[in-house]
Scaffold this active site. Structure first.
Site, PDB file in Angstrom:
ATOM      1  N   HIS A 129       0.810  -1.217   0.000  1.00 65.45           N
ATOM      2  CA  HIS A 129       0.000   0.000   0.000  1.00 65.45           C
ATOM      3  C   HIS A 129       0.847   1.273   0.000  1.00 65.45           C
ATOM      4  O   HIS A 129       0.321   2.362  -0.195  1.00 65.45           O
ATOM      5  CB  HIS A 129      -0.996   0.001   1.170  1.00 65.45           C
ATOM      6  CG  HIS A 129      -0.415   0.293   2.516  1.00 65.45           C
ATOM      7  ND1 HIS A 129      -0.180  -0.688   3.443  1.00 65.45           N
ATOM      8  CD2 HIS A 129      -0.059   1.446   3.109  1.00 65.45           C
ATOM      9  CE1 HIS A 129       0.291  -0.150   4.550  1.00 65.45           C
ATOM     10  NE2 HIS A 129       0.382   1.148   4.364  1.00 65.45           N
ATOM     11  N   ASP A 134      -0.020  -7.509   1.488  1.00 63.95           N
ATOM     12  CA  ASP A 134       0.439  -6.129   1.665  1.00 63.95           C
ATOM     13  C   ASP A 134       1.966  -6.033   1.664  1.00 63.95           C
ATOM     14  O   ASP A 134       2.560  -5.356   2.496  1.00 63.95           O
ATOM     15  CB  ASP A 134      -0.127  -5.495   2.934  1.00 63.95           C
ATOM     16  CG  ASP A 134       0.018  -3.972   2.926  1.00 63.95           C
ATOM     17  OD1 ASP A 134       0.109  -3.400   1.822  1.00 63.95           O
ATOM     18  OD2 ASP A 134       0.053  -3.358   4.014  1.00 63.95           O
ATOM     19  N   SER A 157       5.077   2.917   7.784  1.00 65.70           N
ATOM     20  CA  SER A 157       4.542   1.805   7.010  1.00 65.70           C
ATOM     21  C   SER A 157       5.613   1.203   6.115  1.00 65.70           C
ATOM     22  O   SER A 157       6.262   1.884   5.329  1.00 65.70           O
ATOM     23  CB  SER A 157       3.369   2.302   6.156  1.00 65.70           C
ATOM     24  OG  SER A 157       2.669   1.238   5.597  1.00 65.70           O
TER      25      SER A 157
END
Length: 444
Positions: free
Chosen positions: A155, A186, A265
Site C-alpha cells: 500500500h 500487503d 509503514s
C-alpha cells in the site's frame, strides 16, 4: 480508522475467490532464537539468518555485541536494556530505506485505490494537494539482499507513478522500480537504481515463529516524514488476526505497542537480537490518525516464504494459492436453519467448484439443491446444502472461515493441503495441491 478488534471478525457467506485467491495480477548481533530461550540474557551469540546477493537465506555465525559495561559509560546507557537498544540501532540503521512516491493524477483508479488503502491502514499515502500539484506520500522499507532488494508494504507503492528512495544519513535520492507486489499480503519488493554495493546493508531476518509475548520490539522508519526515528516497546500479542492486503483477507499479525505512525509503514520491526521479526503495516488509531499503542506487523516468516517469488516477479503480482471454490461459513448462519437442514454449526459448505481449479482436480464438489433461502442485499439468495462440507484442515477442526483462509495462505504454491471433507454423511481425507487460480472476471 476508527474501529476495534470486535468488528474485524469475519462473518457471512464468503467466496473463496475474493478471500482465498482471486488472482490479482500487494552481523554483530545474535539471533532471536537466543532471545526467546533465555530472556535473562537476550544478547547471547548464536546463528542468525542473513541474505546473499541472490536473495537466498543462509546461516551465518555472529558474535555478541558489546555489553553496557564495555561499550557505554554510565552517562550514556545506564542499563543493559538501553545498551542493547543502542547497539541494535547502530548495527541496523544503515539497512533502513526512506521511500517517497508520486501520483501525478489524483483522480486515477490507482489514486482512488491508494486513498481507500489509506483509510484501511491508517497510514499516510498520497493526497490530492489541489492546483494540479502531484500528490506525494512517504513510507519506509529495508534492504533484504546484497543486490539491493527492498521490502516495503504494497500500500506504500500501489499505483505510484514514480518512486524514489533515500538511505540513512544521506540526502541523495535514487529512482526505484517495483520488482513484484503481493497485494493480498500487503508486501512489495523494490530495487533502486545506481546505489553503490557498499551502501547496501541487508538486515538479517529472524524467525517470527519463535517469538514470545513480552519480548522487546524496536520499530524504525520515518513517521510523519521525520527521517530515521526509532521507537521501542514489546510484543503485545501473537494471537491477533486482522484484515491484511487490498482485499482484507484475515491473517495472523504481530501486535506491538512500539509507536508506529504514518510514514513507518513498510519499515522493519526488530528484535533485541537485531533481526527483523516483522514489517510494520497497520495501526488502530481510535480516530486520532496516529499511534494509540496498538500497531500490527506482518510476520517476517511470511516475507521469507514469499521472497523467492517476489524476486522472480519481473514487475508482476505474486498471487496467493487458491482452492478455486465458493463456500458458505456455517458459523455465520442461524442455528435453527442449520438444525432444520441437518447441518453442523461450523465448517465450510462448498457451493461451487470452478472447472480447472485445484479443488476440481482433487474431486471436490459444490452443491446444487438450493434448499435454504437466506436474506441478502438483493432480497433473498438460495443456499445449497448438498455440497462437500470441509470440517477440518490439516487434522484441526475448522471452527470458522478464517482458519481455512489462513491455512490456504500459509501453504505455498504447489504444496498439498489436507482437508477433511464430509459427503453424504461420510467423512474422508482429501489432499489438494494448491495453485494460483484465475477466477472468472465477473467473480472478482
Amino acid at each position: 480508522m476508527n474501529r476495534n478488534l470486535t468488528i474485524l471478525a469475519l462473518t457471512g457467506t464468503l467466496a473463496l475467490g475474493g478471500v482465498l485467491g482471486y488472482q490479482a495480477k500487494e552481523g554483530g548481533l545474535p539471533s532471536q532464537g537466543a532471545a526467546t530461550t533465555s530472556q535473562a540474557n537476550p544478547v547471547q551469540a548464536s546463528t542468525a539468518q542473513d541474505v546473499t546477493a541472490s536473495g537466498t537465506l543462509v546461516q551465518t555465525r555472529t558474535s555478541p555485541p558489546a555489553t553496557a559495561t564495555t561499550a557505554y559509560d554510565a552517562g550514556r546507557a545506564r542499563t543493559e536494556s538501553e545498551a542493547n537498544t543502542v547497539q541494535v540501532v547502530k548495527e541496523r540503521q544503515d539497512g533502513l530505506v526512506y521511500i517517497s512516491v508520486t501520483e501525478a493524477d489524483s483522480s486515477s483508479a490507482e489514486a482512488r485505490m491508494r486513498q481507500r488503502l489509506q483509510e484501511q491502514f491508517g497510514f499516510s499515502l498520497p493526497q490530492d494537494q489541489g492546483g494540479g500539484v502531484p500528490a506525494t506520500g512517504t513510507g519506509s522499507g529495508f534492504f533484504v539482499s546484497a543486490q539491493g532488494d527492498i521490502v516495503t508494504n504494497n500500500h506504500v507503492v500501489e499505483g505510484a507513478s514514480e518512486i524514489t528512495i533515500r538511505l540513512h544519513g544521506s540526502k541523495q535520492t535514487y529512482k526505484a522500480k517495483v520488482i513484484a507486489r503481493a497485494p493480498d499480503y500487503d508486501l512489495a519488493l523494490l530495487r533502486a537504481e545506481g546505489v553503490a554495493p557498499s551502501s547496501i546493508k541487508p538486515l538479517p531476518l529472524g524467525d517470527s515463529d519463535k517469538l514470545d509475548v513480552g519480548l522487546k520490539a524496536i520499530a524504525m522508519g520515518a513517521p510523519f516524514n521525520l527521517d530515521f526515528s526509532v521507537s521501542e516497546g514489546i510484543i503485545s500479542s501473537l494471537e491477533r488476526q486482522v484484515p491484511v492486503g487490498s482485499r482484507e483477507v484475515v491473517q495472523p499479525v504481530i501486535q506491538t505497542d512500539a509507536a508506529i505512525n504514518p510514514g513507518n509503514s513498510g519499515g522493519p520491526l526488530l528484535s533485541s537480537a537485531g533481526e527483523v521479526i516483522g514489517v510494520n503495516t497497520q495501526i488502530l488509531t481510535g480516530g486520532a490518525g496516529q499511534s494509540a499503542g496498538v500497531g500490527f506487523a506482518i510476520p517476517i516468516n511470511t516475507v521469507k516464504r514469499l521472497l523467492p517469488q517476489l524476486q522472480a516477479g519481473q514487475g508482476g503480482v505474486v498471487s496467493p494459492p487458491s482452492l478455486g471454490v465458493v463456500f458458505t461459513d456455517l458459523g455465520s448462519l442461524p442455528p435453527e436453519q442449520l438444525r432444520a437442514a441437518g447441518l453442523p454449526t461450523s465448517g465450510a459448505l462448498i457451493q461451487k467448484v470452478y472447472p480447472g481449479s485445484p479443488a476440481a482436480a482433487a474431486g471436490l464438489r459444490g452443491g446444487s439443491n438450493g434448499e435454504l433461502t437466506l436474506p441478502s442485499a438483493q432480497g433473498t439468495s438460495a443456499l445449497s446444502t448438498d455440497g462437500d462440507l470441509i470440517t477440518a484442515v490439516g487434522g484441526q477442526p475448522l471452527t470458522d472461515a478464517s482458519s481455512l483462509q489462513q491455512a490456504v495462505l500459509a501453504t505455498g504454491e504447489g504444496q498439498p493441503l489436507r482437508l477433511t471433507v464430509r459427503r453424504g454423511g461420510q467423512s474422508r481425507e482429501v489432499e489438494v495441491t494448491l495453485q494460483a487460480f484465475q477466477f472468472p472476471q465477473n467473480q472478482q
